[in-house]
Scaffold this motif. Structure first.
Motif, PDB file in Angstrom:
ATOM      1  N   PRO A   1       0.807  -1.236   0.000  1.00 25.40           N
ATOM      2  CA  PRO A   1       0.000   0.000   0.000  1.00 25.40           C
ATOM      3  C   PRO A   1       0.834   1.277   0.000  1.00 25.40           C
ATOM      4  O   PRO A   1       0.342   2.332  -0.405  1.00 25.40           O
ATOM      5  CB  PRO A   1      -0.838  -0.120   1.277  1.00 25.40           C
ATOM      6  CG  PRO A   1      -0.054  -1.059   2.156  1.00 25.40           C
ATOM      7  CD  PRO A   1       0.591  -2.036   1.222  1.00 25.40           C
ATOM      8  N   ASP A   2       2.091   1.196   0.466  1.00 24.74           N
ATOM      9  CA  ASP A   2       2.917   2.398   0.547  1.00 24.74           C
ATOM     10  C   ASP A   2       3.758   2.643  -0.702  1.00 24.74           C
ATOM     11  O   ASP A   2       4.528   3.595  -0.753  1.00 24.74           O
ATOM     12  CB  ASP A   2       3.852   2.314   1.765  1.00 24.74           C
ATOM     13  CG  ASP A   2       3.074   2.315   3.077  1.00 24.74           C
ATOM     14  OD1 ASP A   2       1.972   2.909   3.086  1.00 24.74           O
ATOM     15  OD2 ASP A   2       3.546   1.720   4.051  1.00 24.74           O
ATOM     16  N   LEU A   3       3.621   1.785  -1.689  1.00 21.08           N
ATOM     17  CA  LEU A   3       4.389   1.950  -2.921  1.00 21.08           C
ATOM     18  C   LEU A   3       3.648   2.858  -3.890  1.00 21.08           C
ATOM     19  O   LEU A   3       2.445   2.686  -4.121  1.00 21.08           O
ATOM     20  CB  LEU A   3       4.627   0.600  -3.605  1.00 21.08           C
ATOM     21  CG  LEU A   3       5.717  -0.318  -3.050  1.00 21.08           C
ATOM     22  CD1 LEU A   3       5.768  -1.592  -3.881  1.00 21.08           C
ATOM     23  CD2 LEU A   3       7.070   0.367  -3.045  1.00 21.08           C
ATOM     24  N   SER A   4       4.369   3.800  -4.468  1.00 19.75           N
ATOM     25  CA  SER A   4       3.778   4.609  -5.539  1.00 19.75           C
ATOM     26  C   SER A   4       3.811   3.801  -6.822  1.00 19.75           C
ATOM     27  O   SER A   4       4.505   2.780  -6.919  1.00 19.75           O
ATOM     28  CB  SER A   4       4.577   5.908  -5.719  1.00 19.75           C
ATOM     29  OG  SER A   4       5.872   5.615  -6.232  1.00 19.75           O
ATOM     30  N   GLU A   5       3.058   4.258  -7.830  1.00 19.01           N
ATOM     31  CA  GLU A   5       3.048   3.564  -9.118  1.00 19.01           C
ATOM     32  C   GLU A   5       4.450   3.553  -9.733  1.00 19.01           C
ATOM     33  O   GLU A   5       4.877   2.565 -10.330  1.00 19.01           O
ATOM     34  CB  GLU A   5       2.056   4.234 -10.071  1.00 19.01           C
ATOM     35  CG  GLU A   5       1.780   3.441 -11.341  1.00 19.01           C
ATOM     36  CD  GLU A   5       1.095   2.113 -11.051  1.00 19.01           C
ATOM     37  OE1 GLU A   5       1.359   1.149 -11.793  1.00 19.01           O
ATOM     38  OE2 GLU A   5       0.322   2.030 -10.078  1.00 19.01           O
ATOM     39  N   GLN A   6       5.184   4.668  -9.551  1.00 24.80           N
ATOM     40  CA  GLN A   6       6.541   4.727 -10.099  1.00 24.80           C
ATOM     41  C   GLN A   6       7.475   3.752  -9.378  1.00 24.80           C
ATOM     42  O   GLN A   6       8.298   3.091 -10.021  1.00 24.80           O
ATOM     43  CB  GLN A   6       7.096   6.147  -9.992  1.00 24.80           C
ATOM     44  CG  GLN A   6       8.439   6.324 -10.706  1.00 24.80           C
ATOM     45  CD  GLN A   6       8.969   7.727 -10.559  1.00 24.80           C
ATOM     46  OE1 GLN A   6       9.406   8.124  -9.479  1.00 24.80           O
ATOM     47  NE2 GLN A   6       8.921   8.499 -11.650  1.00 24.80           N
ATOM     48  N   GLU A   7       7.334   3.630  -8.073  1.00 23.82           N
ATOM     49  CA  GLU A   7       8.170   2.685  -7.325  1.00 23.82           C
ATOM     50  C   GLU A   7       7.845   1.256  -7.715  1.00 23.82           C
ATOM     51  O   GLU A   7       8.736   0.403  -7.828  1.00 23.82           O
ATOM     52  CB  GLU A   7       7.960   2.888  -5.826  1.00 23.82           C
ATOM     53  CG  GLU A   7       8.564   4.172  -5.284  1.00 23.82           C
ATOM     54  CD  GLU A   7       8.215   4.425  -3.836  1.00 23.82           C
ATOM     55  OE1 GLU A   7       9.038   5.012  -3.120  1.00 23.82           O
ATOM     56  OE2 GLU A   7       7.091   4.023  -3.416  1.00 23.82           O
ATOM     57  N   ARG A   8       6.564   0.981  -7.943  1.00 23.92           N
ATOM     58  CA  ARG A   8       6.167  -0.360  -8.364  1.00 23.92           C
ATOM     59  C   ARG A   8       6.761  -0.673  -9.739  1.00 23.92           C
ATOM     60  O   ARG A   8       7.272  -1.773  -9.984  1.00 23.92           O
ATOM     61  CB  ARG A   8       4.643  -0.455  -8.398  1.00 23.92           C
ATOM     62  CG  ARG A   8       4.123  -1.882  -8.627  1.00 23.92           C
ATOM     63  CD  ARG A   8       2.613  -1.945  -8.539  1.00 23.92           C
ATOM     64  NE  ARG A   8       2.156  -1.703  -7.164  1.00 23.92           N
ATOM     65  CZ  ARG A   8       1.503  -0.634  -6.776  1.00 23.92           C
ATOM     66  NH1 ARG A   8       1.231   0.322  -7.643  1.00 23.92           N
ATOM     67  NH2 ARG A   8       1.129  -0.497  -5.529  1.00 23.92           N
ATOM     68  N   ALA A   9       6.726   0.312 -10.624  1.00 24.57           N
ATOM     69  CA  ALA A   9       7.312   0.127 -11.953  1.00 24.57           C
ATOM     70  C   ALA A   9       8.818  -0.068 -11.856  1.00 24.57           C
ATOM     71  O   ALA A   9       9.394  -0.917 -12.544  1.00 24.57           O
ATOM     72  CB  ALA A   9       6.988   1.335 -12.833  1.00 24.57           C
ATOM     73  N   LEU A  10       9.471   0.716 -10.983  1.00 24.31           N
ATOM     74  CA  LEU A  10      10.920   0.610 -10.812  1.00 24.31           C
ATOM     75  C   LEU A  10      11.313  -0.779 -10.328  1.00 24.31           C
ATOM     76  O   LEU A  10      12.260  -1.388 -10.841  1.00 24.31           O
ATOM     77  CB  LEU A  10      11.399   1.675  -9.823  1.00 24.31           C
ATOM     78  CG  LEU A  10      12.877   1.606  -9.394  1.00 24.31           C
ATOM     79  CD1 LEU A  10      13.791   1.635 -10.606  1.00 24.31           C
ATOM     80  CD2 LEU A  10      13.196   2.741  -8.439  1.00 24.31           C
ATOM     81  N   LEU A  11      10.593  -1.319  -9.357  1.00 25.15           N
ATOM     82  CA  LEU A  11      10.897  -2.653  -8.852  1.00 25.15           C
ATOM     83  C   LEU A  11      10.733  -3.711  -9.950  1.00 25.15           C
ATOM     84  O   LEU A  11      11.522  -4.655 -10.045  1.00 25.15           O
ATOM     85  CB  LEU A  11       9.994  -2.986  -7.666  1.00 25.15           C
ATOM     86  CG  LEU A  11      10.346  -2.281  -6.350  1.00 25.15           C
ATOM     87  CD1 LEU A  11       9.243  -2.497  -5.327  1.00 25.15           C
ATOM     88  CD2 LEU A  11      11.689  -2.776  -5.815  1.00 25.15           C
ATOM     89  N   GLY A  12       9.719  -3.535 -10.770  1.00 25.04           N
ATOM     90  CA  GLY A  12       9.526  -4.471 -11.870  1.00 25.04           C
ATOM     91  C   GLY A  12      10.679  -4.433 -12.848  1.00 25.04           C
ATOM     92  O   GLY A  12      11.161  -5.469 -13.322  1.00 25.04           O
TER      93      GLY A  12
END
Length: 323
Positions: free
Chosen positions: A261-272
């Motif tokens: 829940p604390d991940l931004s969309e950009q952080e989620r994309a970065l991890l991917g």
């Protein structure tokens, strides 16, 4: 008008009369249509069997029309079910036919196509016939960066599902990364892995095209078209195994909602992208961020995940279902 539902013209006339005048005996229907009593009764019996009429007890029997909104709708559903069942029978016959042909002539299992022009024509032909799904493995080198072929775009416009697993190196090539972003925007589901096992295009699980040779420049000189068979099934299973392990690319292709829940969309994309093993330049280009911002975000995510490297951070995020 009702012939597509299995109701012939005479029976439809009987139904029309009952809708206007119910209940009616078979002799009254015969008088109303100017036909024999036997013919009127056959039409009435067909209507009862189809659920478009009911018969009252008594002597003589009297017939009533069913509500068209209910009767015709039920008949329509029954016909659709019959068509679907017939389609399944057709598939079974086709499979049996192909299996017999393969036993009698194994050369039908694999057809070799030579030359770039003939190869491109064959792939375009297969894509034009796609009805349900297209699967693909894709990787450099490429001949050019002209973007998705017209055949591929047309497949997506027709609503055919397209899933592709790309070698992550594709995102290091600006032109092809832009092309991939565009095709994802059209509806393709795209994922990346560090390395794909081979290039492949598979249409409806029945025909797969794989290269047998390739030049260093990326020009395919010989391909094999593998037709419906256990070999084709094995290629599909190989694709599905890679698909499960692959990482979605671009924010629009990443899972929406869910995750941490604390991940931004950009952080989620970065991890991917980290999990896919992309280099810094490719990650910066995909996310539109500076090198300094990238390093700061990677350090923050690595610390939050308790990872010791950027790749481990991506892998940890997948295991913890953050992405």
């Amino acid at each position: 008008m009702l012939e597509p539902l299995g109701i012939d013209a005479h029976t439809e006339q009987v139904y029309g009369l009952l809708i206007r005048e119910s209940p009616r005996t078979s002799s009254e229907v015969a008088d109303g249509l100017g036909c024999s009593n036997d013919r009127a009764r056959r039409g009435l019996d067909r209507l009862v069997k189809a659920g478009l009429a009911s018969v009252d007890g008594g002597h003589p029997a009297r017939y009533r029309a069913a509500d068209p909104r209910l009767g015709l709708a039920a008949l329509h559903r029954a016909r659709l079910h019959e068509v679907e069942r017939t389609a399944q029978d057709v598939d079974a016959y086709v499979a049996e036919y192909h299996e017999r042909m393969l036993r009698s002539d194994t050369r039908r299992l694999v057809e070799v196509v030579e030359g770039p022009r003939a190869i491109n024509s064959r792939i375009a032909e297969l894509l034009a016939g796609a009805e349900h799904e297209v699967l693909a493995f894709d990787a450099p080198p490429y001949v050019n960066a002209d973007g998705a072929s017209d055949a591929e775009k047309e497949v997506l416009r027709r609503g055919v599902a397209v899933r592709a697993v790309y070698q992550s190196e594709v995102l290091d090539l600006p032109d092809h990364a832009d092309r991939l972003r565009h095709i994802v925007g059209m509806g393709e589901q795209a994922r990346v892995v560090p390395r794909v096992p081979l290039k492949m295009v598979m249409v409806d699980g029945r025909d797969a095209v794989v290269p047998l040779t390739a030049s260093e420049e990326g020009t395919r000189t010989t391909i094999a078209q593998v037709r419906r068979s256990r070999l084709c099934d094995a290629l599909r299973e190989l694709f599905e195994a890679y698909w499960v392990q692959a990482t979605p690319v671009f924010p629009t292709a990443l899972p929406g909602g869910g995750g941490h829940p604390d991940l931004s969309e950009q952080e989620r994309a970065l991890l991917g992208l980290l999990n896919a093993g992309l280099k810094d330049e490719a990650v910066q280009r995909q996310l539109g961020i500076s090198e300094r911002t990238l390093r700061r975000k990677v350090a923050d995510l690595t610390a939050r995940l308790g990872a010791t490297s950027r790749f481990q951070a991506g892998a940890q995020a997948v295991r913890r279902e953050w992405i």
